[in-house]
Design an enzyme around this catalytic site. Sequence first.
Site, PDB file in Angstrom:
ATOM      1  N   GLU A 162       0.825  -1.203   0.000  1.00 11.50           N
ATOM      2  CA  GLU A 162       0.000   0.000   0.000  1.00 11.50           C
ATOM      3  C   GLU A 162       0.869   1.267   0.000  1.00 11.50           C
ATOM      4  O   GLU A 162       0.559   2.247  -0.686  1.00 11.50           O
ATOM      5  CB  GLU A 162      -0.915   0.017   1.232  1.00 11.50           C
ATOM      6  CG  GLU A 162      -1.875  -1.165   1.306  1.00 11.50           C
ATOM      7  CD  GLU A 162      -1.327  -2.326   2.110  1.00 11.50           C
ATOM      8  OE1 GLU A 162      -2.115  -2.987   2.807  1.00 11.50           O
ATOM      9  OE2 GLU A 162      -0.091  -2.586   2.056  1.00 11.50           O
ATOM     10  N   CYS A 194      -2.623  -3.570   7.176  1.00  7.37           N
ATOM     11  CA  CYS A 194      -2.284  -3.769   8.590  1.00  7.37           C
ATOM     12  C   CYS A 194      -2.738  -2.572   9.410  1.00  7.37           C
ATOM     13  O   CYS A 194      -2.834  -1.437   8.936  1.00  7.37           O
ATOM     14  CB  CYS A 194      -0.793  -4.012   8.750  1.00  7.37           C
ATOM     15  SG  CYS A 194       0.265  -2.648   8.243  1.00  7.37           S
ATOM     16  N   CYS A 250      -0.549   0.528   7.707  1.00  6.25           N
ATOM     17  CA  CYS A 250      -0.915   0.934   6.349  1.00  6.25           C
ATOM     18  C   CYS A 250      -2.306   1.565   6.330  1.00  6.25           C
ATOM     19  O   CYS A 250      -2.574   2.467   5.530  1.00  6.25           O
ATOM     20  CB  CYS A 250      -0.880  -0.266   5.413  1.00  6.25           C
ATOM     21  SG  CYS A 250       0.796  -0.858   5.072  1.00  6.25           S
ATOM     22  N   ALA A 271      17.673 -43.407  -5.481  1.00  7.79           N
ATOM     23  CA  ALA A 271      19.118 -43.653  -5.394  1.00  7.79           C
ATOM     24  C   ALA A 271      19.414 -45.060  -5.891  1.00  7.79           C
ATOM     25  O   ALA A 271      18.542 -45.935  -5.877  1.00  7.79           O
ATOM     26  CB  ALA A 271      19.610 -43.490  -3.959  1.00  7.79           C
ATOM     27  N   TRP A 313      23.777 -37.070  -9.920  1.00  3.57           N
ATOM     28  CA  TRP A 313      22.514 -36.325  -9.870  1.00  3.57           C
ATOM     29  C   TRP A 313      21.499 -37.071 -10.720  1.00  3.57           C
ATOM     30  O   TRP A 313      21.766 -37.355 -11.879  1.00  3.57           O
ATOM     31  CB  TRP A 313      22.696 -34.899 -10.380  1.00  3.57           C
ATOM     32  CG  TRP A 313      23.665 -34.106  -9.600  1.00  3.57           C
ATOM     33  CD1 TRP A 313      24.971 -33.863  -9.875  1.00  3.57           C
ATOM     34  CD2 TRP A 313      23.372 -33.447  -8.375  1.00  3.57           C
ATOM     35  NE1 TRP A 313      25.520 -33.076  -8.912  1.00  3.57           N
ATOM     36  CE2 TRP A 313      24.559 -32.798  -7.967  1.00  3.57           C
ATOM     37  CE3 TRP A 313      22.255 -33.312  -7.563  1.00  3.57           C
ATOM     38  CZ2 TRP A 313      24.655 -32.044  -6.801  1.00  3.57           C
ATOM     39  CZ3 TRP A 313      22.340 -32.551  -6.410  1.00  3.57           C
ATOM     40  CH2 TRP A 313      23.521 -31.937  -6.041  1.00  3.57           C
ATOM     41  N   ARG A 369      14.852 -23.408  -1.382  1.00  5.28           N
ATOM     42  CA  ARG A 369      15.644 -23.156  -0.166  1.00  5.28           C
ATOM     43  C   ARG A 369      15.627 -21.685   0.202  1.00  5.28           C
ATOM     44  O   ARG A 369      15.577 -21.335   1.385  1.00  5.28           O
ATOM     45  CB  ARG A 369      17.084 -23.638  -0.385  1.00  5.28           C
ATOM     46  CG  ARG A 369      17.217 -25.154  -0.438  1.00  5.28           C
ATOM     47  CD  ARG A 369      18.669 -25.579  -0.615  1.00  5.28           C
ATOM     48  NE  ARG A 369      18.794 -27.026  -0.756  1.00  5.28           N
ATOM     49  CZ  ARG A 369      19.938 -27.673  -0.943  1.00  5.28           C
ATOM     50  NH1 ARG A 369      21.073 -26.984  -1.029  1.00  5.28           N
ATOM     51  NH2 ARG A 369      19.966 -28.987  -1.058  1.00  5.28           N
ATOM     52  N   THR A 399      20.200 -39.184   5.444  1.00  6.95           N
ATOM     53  CA  THR A 399      20.698 -38.357   4.340  1.00  6.95           C
ATOM     54  C   THR A 399      22.059 -37.771   4.679  1.00  6.95           C
ATOM     55  O   THR A 399      22.947 -37.689   3.821  1.00  6.95           O
ATOM     56  CB  THR A 399      19.692 -37.229   4.032  1.00  6.95           C
ATOM     57  OG1 THR A 399      18.450 -37.811   3.625  1.00  6.95           O
ATOM     58  CG2 THR A 399      20.200 -36.313   2.936  1.00  6.95           C
TER      59      THR A 399
END
Length: 353
Positions: free
Chosen positions: A46, A69, A78, A156, A164, A178, A190
């Site tokens: 805004e 908000c 805002c 795997a 890969w 990520r 892992t």
Amino acid sequence: MTRAFDLAARADHRVKTNPKVGAIILKDEKIISEGYHQVYGQAHAEIHALKNAQESVEGATMVVTLEPCSHHGKTPPCALAIQKAGIQKVIIGTLDPNPKVAGEGVKMLKDAGIHVEVLHTEDAQNDLNPAYLKKMKTGTPYTRLKSAISLDGKMALKNGQSQWITGEAARAQVQNYRKQAGAILTGIGTILADDPRLTVHDDILASPDRIILDTHLKIPTASHMVQTAKDVPTHVLTTETDEEKINGLKAFGVRVSVIPKKNDHLDLNAVWQYLSTLPVHEVLVESGPTLTTALLKAGWVDVWDVMMAPKVLGSDAKDMVGPLNLTELTNALHYRVQDVSRLGDDLWIRFIR
């Protein structure tokens, strides 16, 4: 409103735990300004729209995807800025489930004599801000499971080799995941098999917290995760109380927490209670078959992104999911396909609960 949602979708991981929001200002039936939230702790959508206006907004209409908000956080309310600017009408996509807002923004606008209309665009909001909405409504983070598999569902080779299976485009997408996640979670299997770093490769400071489920505290101090714990917040959740082991990990900066046990494994409900205490809205899970199976059975996975490579590894390779011991097809775990697309030579399928 559709245009406002398109603007909001331009936001990236820099908004962190804030929702993605877009705003448009209309005057005399023409768009005179636009804006979207770009960086956590800085101006909201805004405010960007108000500042970007090249003419007076007195008497104009603002269209905004989420309720403005009403509280003082890292920025002023805002709703107050809208009032001071002279906006006469505000059309809102959805109300904000954040307890600090939750209708108070609408009330502040109405008390100032501003006409308010809510369009109830919940579907669009769920697509845009699923993690924010779940955290605000339930207190628990949104969980994204990422799996990279072969055409025959293997993750795997028999000897454990998995790098890969998928190509560069799929791996780049994982890096984006990520960046937007507040935490990345994996199991000790892992860590022992791959010794990953689980960081954002081009910007380690953008890396999420790393959460390792390690029931019997087997993580080696020589692992990449431990060795980089002072650079990236690293949490090890365990059932072990061996002070010598715990203190050894803490010396490297690892945050160790003892979690209740269930059937000789960490109690996943207790794990998610721990995650709920962190300032994290989205958890990315990158796991082997043991943890993947446990999470699916426990029902903690909200969205499942499967990257499928056009390769066949054979029946002796490791399955993506372990045994479920089903005897009836009606008891199968059900997911819905939300999206299918290509990433280079690979197929990217998104499933939701």
